[in-house]
Design a protein around this motif. Structure first.
Motif, PDB file in Angstrom:
ATOM      1  N   CYS A  92       5.277  -3.359   3.652  1.00 37.21           N
ATOM      2  CA  CYS A  92       6.366  -3.919   4.455  1.00 37.21           C
ATOM      3  C   CYS A  92       6.337  -5.428   4.250  1.00 37.21           C
ATOM      4  N   CYS A 114       5.626  -7.625   7.756  1.00 36.76           N
ATOM      5  CA  CYS A 114       4.287  -7.864   8.290  1.00 36.76           C
ATOM      6  C   CYS A 114       3.224  -7.837   7.201  1.00 36.76           C
ATOM      7  N   CYS A 155       9.118   0.182  10.213  1.00 35.53           N
ATOM      8  CA  CYS A 155       7.711  -0.069   9.909  1.00 35.53           C
ATOM      9  C   CYS A 155       6.897   0.342  11.139  1.00 35.53           C
ATOM     10  N   CYS A 181       5.141  -3.271  12.498  1.00 37.84           N
ATOM     11  CA  CYS A 181       5.929  -4.344  13.131  1.00 37.84           C
ATOM     12  C   CYS A 181       7.273  -3.855  13.681  1.00 37.84           C
TER      13      CYS A 181
HETATM   14 ZN   LIG Z   1       6.013  -4.217   9.049  1.00 35.26          ZN
END
Ligand SMILES: [Zn+2]
Length: 173
Positions: A132, A135, A158, A161
Motif C-alpha cells: 500500500c 502506509c 488497506c 491504514c
Molecule cells: Zn495502507
C-alpha cells in the motif's frame, strides 16, 4: 589666537618693547601661542581624518543597503511570479478534480473525502508490488488472495491504514 600671535610678533619686531623683562614675557607668549596653535591644528587634522573615514563608512553602508534592497526586490518579484504560477496551477487542478469527481459514484466520493480528511490528505493509495503506497505496508498473503479474488468493481481498502487501494498493472497480483 593667530591674530594675537601676529600682533605680538609685530610688537616684538617694531622695537617698541624695550624692557628685557617685557621682551622675555612677549617671547614666551609667542612661543606658547605657537604651541597651542600646533596642538589645535593636530586636533583639526584628527577631526578631518575621522570625518573622512565616517564618510567612507557611510558610502560603504549606503552601497550595501542598495545591494540588499536589490536582492530583496528580486526575491519579492520571484515570490510573486511563483505565487501567480501556483494560483494558476491550483485553478487547473481544481478544475481537473471537478471533472474526475463528477465521474465517481457519490458514495465512493463521500468515503474518499472522509478518508482523505482522516489520513492527512491522502484518501486513496496505489497498490504497488503488493504494498500500500499510503502506509507503505506490504499486504500479507491472505490480503493478496482477497484482492485477487475481488471483482474489478469492488472498492478495496488497506487493512492497515483503511485507505482505498487502487489496483494497477504494477500491483504485483
Ligand atoms: Zn495502507
Amino acid at each position: 589666537m593667530r591674530q594675537r600671535a601676529v600682533r605680538d610678533q609685530q610688537r616684538l619686531d617694531s622695537g617698541a618693547v624695550s624692557s628685557p623683562k617685557d621682551l622675555e614675557s612677549l617671547q614666551r607668549e609667542i612661543t606658547s601661542l605657537a604651541k597651542r596653535q600646533g596642538d589645535l591644528e593636530d586636533v583639526v587634522l584628527e577631526i578631518m581624518e575621522r570625518r573622512e573615514s565616517a564618510q567612507e563608512r557611510v558610502a560603504e553602508l549606503t552601497e550595501r543597503v542598495g545591494a540588499v534592497q536589490a536582492k530583496a526586490d528580486d526575491a519579492t518579484a520571484r515570490r510573486d511570479a511563483a505565487s501567480r504560477e501556483l494560483d494558476a496551477e491550483a485553478a487547473t487542478v481544481a478544475k481537473d478534480r471537478e471533472v474526475v469527481a463528477g465521474a465517481v459514484p457519490a458514495d465512493l466520493l463521500k468515503l474518499y473525502d472522509k478518508l482523505r480528511t482522516q489520513q492527512g490528505g491522502v484518501g486513496a493509495a496505489r497498490l504497488y508490488q503488493r504494498r500500500c503506497e499510503g502506509c507503505r505496508l506490504e499486504l500479507n498473503i491472505t490480503e493478496v488472495n482477497d484482492v485477487k479474488a475481488a471483482s474489478p468493481d469492488t472498492v478495496l481498502r488497506c487493512e492497515n491504514c483503511h485507505r482505498i487501494l487502487v489496483r494497477t498493472a504494477d500491483s504485483g497480483l
